[in-house]
Design an enzyme around this catalytic site. Structure first.
Site, short mmCIF file in Angstrom:
data_model
loop_
_atom_site.label_atom_id
_atom_site.label_comp_id
_atom_site.label_asym_id
_atom_site.label_seq_id
_atom_site.Cartn_x
_atom_site.Cartn_y
_atom_site.Cartn_z
N ASP A 297 0.81 -1.22 0.00
CA ASP A 297 -0.09 0.19 -0.10
C ASP A 297 0.85 1.31 0.24
OD1 ASP A 297 -2.61 1.12 0.11
OD2 ASP A 297 -2.10 1.76 2.31
N MET A 325 -22.70 5.29 -12.68
CA MET A 325 -21.44 5.69 -12.40
C MET A 325 -21.18 7.23 -12.44
SD MET A 325 -20.14 2.80 -11.76
CE MET A 325 -18.41 3.04 -11.79
N GLU A 403 -22.10 1.83 -22.21
CA GLU A 403 -21.15 0.87 -22.60
C GLU A 403 -21.11 0.43 -24.00
OE1 GLU A 403 -18.36 0.66 -21.03
OE2 GLU A 403 -17.28 -1.19 -21.33
N LYS A 408 -19.69 5.93 -27.16
CA LYS A 408 -18.61 6.35 -26.97
C LYS A 408 -17.56 7.18 -27.92
CE LYS A 408 -18.02 3.35 -22.50
NZ LYS A 408 -18.31 4.38 -21.69
N SER A 430 -15.33 -0.07 -19.16
CA SER A 430 -15.24 -1.41 -18.46
C SER A 430 -14.15 -2.50 -19.30
CB SER A 430 -16.02 -2.05 -17.36
OG SER A 430 -17.25 -1.54 -17.52
N HIS A 451 -10.97 3.93 -14.69
CA HIS A 451 -11.89 2.91 -14.44
C HIS A 451 -12.20 2.87 -12.84
CE1 HIS A 451 -13.22 -1.52 -14.62
NE2 HIS A 451 -14.01 -0.85 -14.61
N ASN A 454 -17.91 0.11 -9.01
CA ASN A 454 -19.19 0.41 -8.40
C ASN A 454 -19.37 -0.19 -6.84
OD1 ASN A 454 -21.99 1.13 -8.12
ND2 ASN A 454 -22.83 -0.63 -9.56
N ASN A 501 -10.64 -6.73 -14.43
CA ASN A 501 -11.58 -7.71 -14.99
C ASN A 501 -10.76 -9.01 -15.56
OD1 ASN A 501 -14.02 -6.36 -13.84
ND2 ASN A 501 -14.14 -5.29 -15.62
N1 LIG Z 1 -22.19 0.00 -13.49
C1 LIG Z 1 -20.99 -0.40 -13.09
O1 LIG Z 1 -20.89 -1.39 -12.44
C2 LIG Z 1 -19.83 -0.04 -13.72
C3 LIG Z 1 -18.65 -0.42 -13.12
C4 LIG Z 1 -17.59 0.22 -13.92
C5 LIG Z 1 -17.59 0.85 -15.07
N2 LIG Z 1 -18.99 0.91 -15.62
C6 LIG Z 1 -19.05 1.85 -16.96
O2 LIG Z 1 -19.38 3.10 -16.61
C7 LIG Z 1 -20.22 3.57 -17.91
C8 LIG Z 1 -21.39 4.05 -17.71
O3 LIG Z 1 -22.09 2.94 -16.80
P1 LIG Z 1 -23.51 3.14 -15.99
O4 LIG Z 1 -23.84 1.89 -15.17
O5 LIG Z 1 -23.37 4.56 -15.14
O6 LIG Z 1 -24.57 3.29 -17.01
P2 LIG Z 1 -25.96 3.91 -17.17
O7 LIG Z 1 -26.93 3.40 -18.22
O8 LIG Z 1 -26.33 4.01 -15.51
O9 LIG Z 1 -25.65 5.60 -17.23
C9 LIG Z 1 -25.32 6.06 -18.57
C10 LIG Z 1 -25.73 7.46 -18.69
O10 LIG Z 1 -25.24 8.14 -19.84
C11 LIG Z 1 -26.24 9.07 -20.40
N3 LIG Z 1 -25.86 9.04 -21.94
C12 LIG Z 1 -26.11 8.37 -22.99
N4 LIG Z 1 -25.62 9.06 -23.97
C13 LIG Z 1 -25.13 10.20 -23.47
C14 LIG Z 1 -24.30 11.38 -24.20
N5 LIG Z 1 -24.33 11.37 -25.68
N6 LIG Z 1 -24.01 12.44 -23.43
C15 LIG Z 1 -24.18 12.31 -22.14
N7 LIG Z 1 -24.89 11.45 -21.40
C16 LIG Z 1 -25.12 10.38 -22.06
C17 LIG Z 1 -27.48 8.32 -20.14
O11 LIG Z 1 -28.45 9.29 -20.08
C18 LIG Z 1 -27.56 7.65 -18.93
O12 LIG Z 1 -27.70 8.52 -17.93
C19 LIG Z 1 -20.20 2.21 -18.88
O13 LIG Z 1 -19.02 2.72 -19.72
C20 LIG Z 1 -19.82 1.23 -18.03
O14 LIG Z 1 -19.27 0.22 -18.63
C21 LIG Z 1 -20.00 0.60 -15.12
#
Ligand SMILES: NC(=O)c1ccc[n+]([C@@H]2O[C@H](COP(=O)([O-])OP(=O)(O)OC[C@H]3O[C@@H](n4cnc5c(N)ncnc54)[C@H](O)[C@@H]3O)[C@@H](O)[C@H]2O)c1
Length: 719
Positions: A297, A325, A403, A408, A430, A451, A454, A501
């Site tokens: 650490d 996220m 995702e 993206k 992710s 990254h 959650n 992952n």
């Molecule tokens: N949920 C998890 O456990 C987790 C963990 C690590 C990483 N991630 C990654 O984080 C990212 C988001 O995941 P999430 O679970 O928060 O998804 P989510 O579906 O909860 O949220 C996505 C948000 O993005 C918004 N969005 C879509 N297009 C957009 C744009 N053009 N401009 C601005 N906002 C837009 C949507 O309206 C939505 O509110 C993904 O890439 C996911 O892989 C998720």
């Protein structure tokens, strides 16, 4: 000058007060290494040669008082064996007892953090004054050992067995007001008044206003508890602490036993009891691993601070996407003081993100960790928006939209046009390759992965993913921002799954094999939880989400087809095909019901069992050890591959990422320390046997075979 060493100096004032100051040269904090303890012995000897002294003040020349023993020495010291350790501690006791027995009043001026050995030093003096900002505590049990320099003896005599047990078994850092309340210190004053307050105490003691003899006798004799009181205090505490610490962390219980055994004894005898248990605990695997973890650490933090020093200031940030996220990232940034724009394309998404942040802040207010005014200020650090209006002033952007590579790509290229040339863009993807996302960008050098895990506010790790074209400046700024958010960043290189992952999915691969061979997933969960994981693999899959798991599995199978692609349908896929997505739709391997507080509680679900039975190819019997091997070998091997492929720089960072990112059992120290503990040769033999039956997921790398042949390890045996 009475004494001058490298860490300790001692002067005599005109009114015949000696002041012993800890100020370790060339270091930012005081630690009690063997060399410093030796100096302390010499200083105390020099003190006894002085005549006509009226008192001693122990003080520190650093911001912290003394942060503890020098943990970097522990592995080497512990390697010398039980007898050596007992002797070592008894020698320290001699020095500390000599301070306690000085023929004049003594006081410690606690200006800052005083932990472990540092706290044990301050317990030797007759009195203690503490700065309002200082904290004291005995965190040794967190390292799998017990306080060994008198903490288990003096603290209960000073503050009572019940309070001492709470401090020692919990390893807590205690604030000045709490320390004063239980009587651990005699006064709390502003830092500037500390030395004057200490001198005043000595003056009052010499004037007979304070009874030193009574105090010393209390600290040096048996604890005043009758048999019934002893039973109440110790047996109740043992039951409670055992439940809390769990079977893998024996040190808190051992500390209570030492306090109990020493309770009826005078000082020296009680110290012998403490020394003998300390030495025994120091030789356990748990202590070895927890000490190793502490050092890993430190290394990770040092690297982080190195990057931070190279970074441009990150004063204003933005997050794209206000979902699970994005909302979490906005909360965390705002909570730690970096203003953040939160952009989404939907009004209701923004409202949801803000609602979540408000809820988290409100919880802190409920727990008295935040005032309502502070909550309002912090909440105002989040600026919700549907446009790119203010993006020109943003230093760093975190993209956290859905995702989907196309979305993206579109979002990242769009935002690149709205920010300045020096703004750093990051993605919280992710599964999508950072190199791939960089391809359409005009300034790929300003781009990397960031990254989060959650829930963002709870999970300590942030993987910072360096793409082929990512500049050092982009990595440095991203690391600096993660640290400003109170997270532990670990820098890794781009590959499918990145580090965490990539290592986690082979573990799920092991789970899939077990399901095909007829193992019961509830039993697998139980065995792995007993092994030390916070939740078993089936439960973890439900929490991650079966849809997310299936998607990530596809990415991993494409990236590493030889070992991660499967021709047959896995139990994970079957769950997904039957719309069992896990906690998010209340059915996965388990079904979920809500408790009174609205939290999901898992319950058995017959349908899940019958679905899993549809993938069984050939039912086998497994012992608990079989299950552990089939789950752990793929995870450990993938960690080895990540290290060999240069995805992660060091064994220390790999192990810390697994502990912080997926809850790898801390007392086992991480995947690579787990292999070391088993012995590389033994691990290779175990993997080979399984590879014969289950194929490439279990096959050791050629380099690991070499390590087995050469008897080498991932970590030095005792350094
Ligand atoms: N949920 C998890 O456990 C987790 C963990 C690590 C990483 N991630 C990654 O984080 C990212 C988001 O995941 P999430 O679970 O928060 O998804 P989510 O579906 O909860 O949220 C996505 C948000 O993005 C918004 N969005 C879509 N297009 C957009 C744009 N053009 N401009 C601005 N906002 C837009 C949507 O309206 C939505 O509110 C993904 O890439 C996911 O892989 C998720």
């Amino acid at each position: 000058m009475i004494y001058q060493g490298n860490a300790i100096s001692m002067v005599r004032s005109d009114d015949d007060i000696a002041t012993l100051t800890f100020d370790l040269q060339g270091e930012s904090v005081n630690t009690l290494s063997s060399a410093v303890v030796k100096e302390l012995g010499e200083a105390v000897q020099a003190l006894s040669a002085e005549h006509g002294l009226n008192g001693l003040i122990i003080a520190s020349g650093k911001e912290a008082f003394i942060v503890g023993a020098d943990i970097t020495e522990f592995h080497q010291l512990f390697d010398k064996g039980q007898e050596y350790l007992v002797e070592m501690n008894l020698k320290v006791h001699e020095i500390f007892n000599a301070i306690e027995d000085l023929p004049f009043p003594t006081v410690t001026a606690i200006n800052g953090l005083a932990l472990g050995g540092g706290c044990e030093v301050l317990l030797t003096t007759d009195f203690r004054v503490m700065s309002e900002k200082a904290k004291i505590g005995l965190p040794e049990t967190k390292l799998g050992i017990i306080p060994g320099w008198g903490g288990c003896v003096r603290l209960p005599r000073l503050i009572g067995a019940d309070n001492a047990i709470e401090w020692i078994a919990g390893g807590t850092e205690n604030r000045a007001d709490a320390a004063l309340k239980v009587g651990a210190v005699d006064a709390v004053v502003p830092e500037d008044d500390l030395l004057a307050a200490a001198a005043d105490i000595l003056h009052r003691a010499n004037a007979g206003e304070l009874d030193i003899e009574a105090r010393r006798s209390e600290k040096k004799s048996a604890l005043k508890l009758n048999a019934i009181e002893q039973m109440m205090v110790f047996e109740t505490a043992k039951g409670y602490v055992a439940g809390k610490a769990g079977p893998h962390y024996p040190a808190p219980i051992e500390a209570i036993k030492v306090i109990q055994k020493g309770a009826g004894e005078a000082r020296e005898r009680a110290q012998h009891i403490e020394a003998s248990t300390f030495a025994r605990m120091a030789l356990t695997d748990v202590a070895f691993n927890l000490v190793g973890l502490f050092m890993n650490d430190q290394l990770v933090k040092k690297k982080g601070s190195g990057y931070e020093k190279q970074s441009q200031p990150v004063k204003q940030t933005a997050v794209l996407g206000a979902g699970i996220m994005g909302g979490g990232i906005a909360y965390q940034s705002a909570s730690k003081g970096t203003p953040i724009l939160m952009k989404d394309i939907k009004d209701d998404a923004i409202e949801l993100g803000l609602k979540e942040a408000r809820k988290l802040f409100a919880k802190q207010v409920d727990r008295n960790k935040l005032s309502v005014e502070q909550m309002a200020t912090r909440l105002s650090n989040i600026r919700p928006t549907l446009s790119y209006g203010d993006f020109g002033n943003v230093d760093l952007v975190v993209e956290a939209v859905v995702e989907n590579p196309k979305v993206k790509d579109a979002v990242l290229t769009e935002v690149e046009d709205k920010v300045s040339d020096s703004t750093i863009l990051t993605s919280n993807t992710s599964t999508i390759s950072i190199n791939r996302l960089a391809k359409n960008l005009k300034r790929p050098e300003n781009f990397c992965g960031m990254h989060f895990f959650n829930p963002v506010h709870r999970m300590p790790l942030v993987e910072v993913i360096r793409g082929e074209k990512t500049s050092d400046a982009a990595v440095a700024a991203t690391v600096a921002y993660a640290r400003a958010m109170g997270k532990t960043p670990i820098v890794v290189n781009d590959c499918p799954g990145f580090l965490v992952n990539r290592v986690l999915f082979p573990y799920f691969g092991g789970f899939s094999f077990l399901m095909e061979q007829g193992a019961d997933f509830k039993r697998v969960d139980k065995v792995m939880e007993k092994f030390g994981w916070p939740m078993g693999p089936a439960y973890l899959l439900d929490v991650v989400g079966l849809d997310t798991a299936v998607h990530a599995n596809e990415v991993m199978a494409e990236g590493f087809p030889d070992r991660m692609a499967r021709e047959t349908k896995t139990a994970i896929q079957v769950m997904f095909d039957n719309e069992r997505l896990g906690q998010k739709n209340a059915k996965g391997f388990y079904a979920y019901e809500e408790d009174k507080k609205g939290k999901p509680v898992k319950v058995s679900d017959e349908q899940a069992h019958s679905l899993v039975s549809s993938v069984v190819q050939e039912a086998k019997e497994f012992s608990d050890d079989d299950i552990i091997a089939r789950m752990m070998v793929p995870l450990c091997l993938e960690t080895v591959r990540c290290l060999e492929d240069g995805i992660v720089d060091s064994a220390a960072e790999a192990d810390m990422a697994l502990i912080y990112g997926i809850g790898f059992p801390p007392f086992r120290g991480g995947a690579l320390r787990y292999i070391d503990a088993m012995g590389v040769a033994e691990f290779v033999a175990q993997a080979d046997a399984l590879a014969e039956e289950l194929g490439a997921l279990y096959a050791p790398t050629p380099k690991l075979r070499e390590m087995a042949r050469d008897h080498s390890r991932f970590y030095p045996a005792n350094a």
